[in-house]
Design a protein around this motif. Structure first.
Motif, PDB file in Angstrom:
ATOM      1  N   PHE A   1       0.410  -5.276   9.484  1.00  0.00           N
ATOM      2  CA  PHE A   1       1.426  -4.574   8.840  1.00  0.00           C
ATOM      3  C   PHE A   1       2.735  -4.304   9.380  1.00  0.00           C
ATOM      4  O   PHE A   1       2.908  -4.427  10.594  1.00  0.00           O
ATOM      5  CB  PHE A   1       0.738  -2.933   8.864  1.00  0.00           C
ATOM      6  N   GLY A   2       3.521  -4.002   8.497  1.00  0.00           N
ATOM      7  CA  GLY A   2       5.002  -3.639   8.778  1.00  0.00           C
ATOM      8  C   GLY A   2       4.841  -2.142   9.196  1.00  0.00           C
ATOM      9  O   GLY A   2       3.895  -1.319   8.940  1.00  0.00           O
ATOM     10  N   PRO A   3       5.917  -1.625   9.595  1.00  0.00           N
ATOM     11  CA  PRO A   3       6.115  -0.049  10.225  1.00  0.00           C
ATOM     12  C   PRO A   3       6.213   0.714   8.875  1.00  0.00           C
ATOM     13  O   PRO A   3       5.954   1.997   9.206  1.00  0.00           O
ATOM     14  CB  PRO A   3       7.337   0.010  10.842  1.00  0.00           C
TER      15      PRO A   3
ATOM     16  N   TYR B   1       0.740  -1.125  -0.081  1.00  0.00           N
ATOM     17  CA  TYR B   1      -0.374  -0.053  -0.031  1.00  0.00           C
ATOM     18  C   TYR B   1       1.063   1.139   0.046  1.00  0.00           C
ATOM     19  O   TYR B   1       2.223   1.184   0.359  1.00  0.00           O
ATOM     20  CB  TYR B   1      -1.031   0.038   1.200  1.00  0.00           C
TER      21      TYR B   1
ATOM     22  N   GLY C   1      -2.049  12.693   5.188  1.00  0.00           N
ATOM     23  CA  GLY C   1      -3.265  13.035   5.437  1.00  0.00           C
ATOM     24  C   GLY C   1      -4.421  12.141   4.515  1.00  0.00           C
ATOM     25  O   GLY C   1      -5.585  12.663   4.278  1.00  0.00           O
ATOM     26  N   GLN C   2      -3.745  11.095   3.917  1.00  0.00           N
ATOM     27  CA  GLN C   2      -4.744  10.308   2.901  1.00  0.00           C
ATOM     28  C   GLN C   2      -4.743   8.772   3.604  1.00  0.00           C
ATOM     29  O   GLN C   2      -3.780   8.480   4.382  1.00  0.00           O
ATOM     30  CB  GLN C   2      -4.004  10.207   1.582  1.00  0.00           C
ATOM     31  N   GLY C   3      -5.701   8.157   3.146  1.00  0.00           N
ATOM     32  CA  GLY C   3      -5.978   6.761   3.482  1.00  0.00           C
ATOM     33  C   GLY C   3      -4.809   5.880   2.591  1.00  0.00           C
ATOM     34  O   GLY C   3      -4.228   6.444   2.239  1.00  0.00           O
ATOM     35  N   LEU C   4      -4.957   4.753   2.886  1.00  0.00           N
ATOM     36  CA  LEU C   4      -3.950   3.741   2.414  1.00  0.00           C
ATOM     37  C   LEU C   4      -4.390   3.482   0.830  1.00  0.00           C
ATOM     38  O   LEU C   4      -5.690   3.260   0.610  1.00  0.00           O
ATOM     39  CB  LEU C   4      -3.804   2.362   3.037  1.00  0.00           C
TER      40      LEU C   4
ATOM     41  N   GLN D   1      -5.091  -8.711   8.227  1.00  0.00           N
ATOM     42  CA  GLN D   1      -3.911  -8.295   7.600  1.00  0.00           C
ATOM     43  C   GLN D   1      -2.788  -7.633   8.819  1.00  0.00           C
ATOM     44  O   GLN D   1      -3.589  -6.715   9.401  1.00  0.00           O
ATOM     45  CB  GLN D   1      -3.986  -7.090   6.224  1.00  0.00           C
TER      46      GLN D   1
ATOM     47  N   PHE E   1      -4.315   0.983  -2.193  1.00  0.00           N
ATOM     48  CA  PHE E   1      -3.631  -0.241  -2.602  1.00  0.00           C
ATOM     49  C   PHE E   1      -2.888  -0.425  -3.752  1.00  0.00           C
ATOM     50  O   PHE E   1      -3.218   0.423  -4.743  1.00  0.00           O
ATOM     51  CB  PHE E   1      -4.935  -1.321  -3.111  1.00  0.00           C
TER      52      PHE E   1
ATOM     53  N   ARG F   1       9.340   5.219   4.597  1.00  0.00           N
ATOM     54  CA  ARG F   1       9.056   6.512   4.313  1.00  0.00           C
ATOM     55  C   ARG F   1       9.971   6.819   3.134  1.00  0.00           C
ATOM     56  O   ARG F   1      11.352   6.853   3.340  1.00  0.00           O
ATOM     57  CB  ARG F   1       9.409   7.467   5.656  1.00  0.00           C
TER      58      ARG F   1
ATOM     59  N   GLN G   1       0.615   5.335   1.451  1.00  0.00           N
ATOM     60  CA  GLN G   1      -0.053   6.130   2.449  1.00  0.00           C
ATOM     61  C   GLN G   1       0.453   7.799   2.140  1.00  0.00           C
ATOM     62  O   GLN G   1       1.826   7.719   2.636  1.00  0.00           O
ATOM     63  CB  GLN G   1      -0.094   5.902   3.530  1.00  0.00           C
TER      64      GLN G   1
ATOM     65  N   LEU H   1       3.539   0.892   2.806  1.00  0.00           N
ATOM     66  CA  LEU H   1       3.381  -0.174   3.820  1.00  0.00           C
ATOM     67  C   LEU H   1       3.190  -1.391   3.141  1.00  0.00           C
ATOM     68  O   LEU H   1       2.553  -1.611   2.030  1.00  0.00           O
ATOM     69  CB  LEU H   1       2.214   0.211   4.387  1.00  0.00           C
TER      70      LEU H   1
END
Lengths: 111, 113
Positions: free
Chosen positions: B104-106, B35, B40-43, B102, B45, B109, B37, B91
């Motif tokens: 998630f990893g960290p 994903y 300020g936005q969602g994930l 699911q 895909f 960036r 990100q 992500l």
């Protein structure tokens, strides 16, 4: 129009307050509804998972789905500073497994 | 047990360079997702892998993006000729099967200067 709408906030409330977080969606075919919590510089973690309409409770958290209004909510009772995070809603169609996400609401609980 | 790990945690690159982002899923998880990100936005895909099936690439934003998963485990997301709009957190998540939770990893960036 986005498929899932969520107010990005921030939402700031005092410790101990009841918090209400919400998402609206446009596709009536969504069947599975999730809330994820994301702390700063971390990946999202699943908090609550609901299938179809109704309520689900887990400790201080309650997830509510109203499919007739295309509206989902997450309530947090007795909010704590450790609840400060971004809360993302996500939902899935029954026919595939691709999560559709809201933008996330940043929640701040003030001690 | 160990969760999903991603490397590097931060990557700064110059516009036009290629980057590779790595994801190590939870052992035994057959499904792996990428994903993006943005602030300020969602994930958003990008792609998922399920077992030995052909990956679902429907979310990749352009042909500069590609991903592979070797031996059903580690995955690499490659972005060629990076652009400033590629700056985001990438992500990775894995799940036991497609229908499961699911994890998630960290994230990595990515900053493109």
């Amino acid at each position: 129009q986005k498929e899932v709408e969520q107010d990005p906030g921030p939402l700031s409330v005092p410790e101990g307050a009841i918090v209400s977080l919400n998402c609206t969606y446009s596709n009536s075919a969504f069947q599975y509804f999730m809330w994820y919590r994301q702390y700063s510089r971390k990946g999202p973690e699943l908090l609550m998972y609901t299938y179809s309409s109704g309520n689900k409770e887990d400790g201080r958290f309650t997830a509510q789905v109203d499919k007739s209004s295309k509206y989902i909510s997450l309530f947090i009772r007795d909010s704590q500073p450790s609840d400060s995070a971004t809360y993302l809603c996500a939902m899935i169609l029954d026919s595939n497994y691709q999560l559709i996400w809201g933008a996330g609401t940043k929640l701040i609980i003030k001690p | 047990g160990a969760g999903v790990s991603q490397s590097p945690s931060n990557k700064v690159t110059e516009k036009g360079k290629d980057v590779e982002l790595r994801c190590d899923p939870i052992s035994g998880h057959t499904a792996l997702y990428w994903y993006r990100q943005s602030l300020g936005q969602g994930l958003e895909f990008l792609i998922y892998f399920q077992g030995n099936s052909a990956p679902d690439k429907s979310g990749l934003p352009s042909d500069r993006f590609s991903a592979e998963r070797t031996g059903g485990s580690v995955s690499t997301l490659t972005i060629q000729r990076t652009q400033q709009e590629d700056s985001a957190v990438y992500l990775c998540a894995s799940s036991l099967t497609l229908a499961d939770t699911q994890y998630f990893g960290p994230g990595t960036r990515l900053t493109v200067l």
